[in-house]
Design an enzyme around this catalytic site. Sequence first.
Site, short mmCIF file in Angstrom:
data_model
loop_
_atom_site.label_atom_id
_atom_site.label_comp_id
_atom_site.label_asym_id
_atom_site.label_seq_id
_atom_site.Cartn_x
_atom_site.Cartn_y
_atom_site.Cartn_z
CE1 TYR A 1 -3.02 -3.03 0.61
CE2 TYR A 1 -3.33 -2.35 2.88
CZ TYR A 1 -3.59 -3.22 1.85
OH TYR A 1 -4.44 -4.27 2.06
CG HIS B 1 -0.87 -8.36 0.43
ND1 HIS B 1 -0.47 -7.05 0.41
CD2 HIS B 1 -2.21 -8.32 0.25
CE1 HIS B 1 -1.52 -6.27 0.25
NE2 HIS B 1 -2.59 -7.03 0.15
#
Length: 282
Positions: free
Chosen positions: A51, A109
Amino acid sequence: MLPPKASTISAHGASMPAIGFGTMLLPERPVELVAHAIKSGYRLIDTARKYGTEEKVAEGIRASGIARKDLWVTTKVTEENAREADFLKSAETSLKALGLDYVDLLLVHWPQPNVPLKETLCALAKAKRQGLAKHIGVSNYTLAMLDEAVKVCPEPLITNQIEYHAYLPQDRMLAALRGHGMILTAYCPVARGELLGDPVVLAVAKVHGKTAAQVCLRWLIQQPMVAAVPRALEEAHIEQNLDVFDFVLSDDEMKNLSALRSKRVRIADPPERAPKWDVEPV
Ligand SMILES: NC(=O)c1ccc[n+]([C@@H]2O[C@H](COP(=O)([O-])OP(=O)(O)OC[C@H]3O[C@@H](n4cnc5c(N)ncnc54)[C@H](OP(=O)(O)O)[C@@H]3O)[C@@H](O)[C@H]2O)c1
């Protein structure tokens, strides 16, 4: 600062807040928003290497004035770093960016089909054993991957963070996770806003004097072993999303909201990294 508002969910010795603040796509004022979330009572901040918000999360935590021990920080290692050496390096880079000695939860992730799952899961367990993370888990794993991960990982996994909201069925995954004593952490919990104009959601919201977003989040956390990490850019939305512990949806309301699953809306489906998703029955 307000006391923590979210109740917690237990899994393998962890006690994780049922609602956290998501920090993907915080283009403006990320530091202020993270600090605002914490000051409003959030005790879980969800970030990821991918992110690019870890440094901003660090600043937000500092600005909030909260004690480290009172906060739960989750971060994630990208699928590009699925090899053991890369994985551990990435976890250390995350800690540096976050200004922390450890994260409360470290996640894989996305799955990486080109690296044996066992290698990545052993690296994840090693990160925990080295003290980089208190707890570990996965994200975007299918049912088969989850079963394999539980088998090969030398340390208990506490969650699979996946897309879950009233427009997307996840019954088999939820049953599998509960069977492993794990939490389903729901991302995109309000389907990035798509659910918020739904007439069924709005009707339930009206009955309880709550907003559509609050109903969507309540529907999630009222299910055993389900947590959610909503994101919002507006302060009022941030506050509202945590204010979901003072009402209860009836069995009929839960059923009516669950029936929306037939829409099968999937928001996060990046073709370059998404696995072949399980087809859940509706
Ligand atoms: N593990 C993964 O692969 C993965 C993938 C995707 C997301 N995530 C995590 O999950 C978090 C949340 O997912 P998301 O951001 O994709 O979707 P989301 O939380 O379902 O939706 C965010 C959107 O919903 C709106 N919203 C939120 N609360 C609202 C409210 N009370 N009233 C009105 N609108 C509201 C926000 O509007 P405003 O901005 O106007 O407030 C924002 O546009 C991410 O930030 C990230 O931490 C993880």
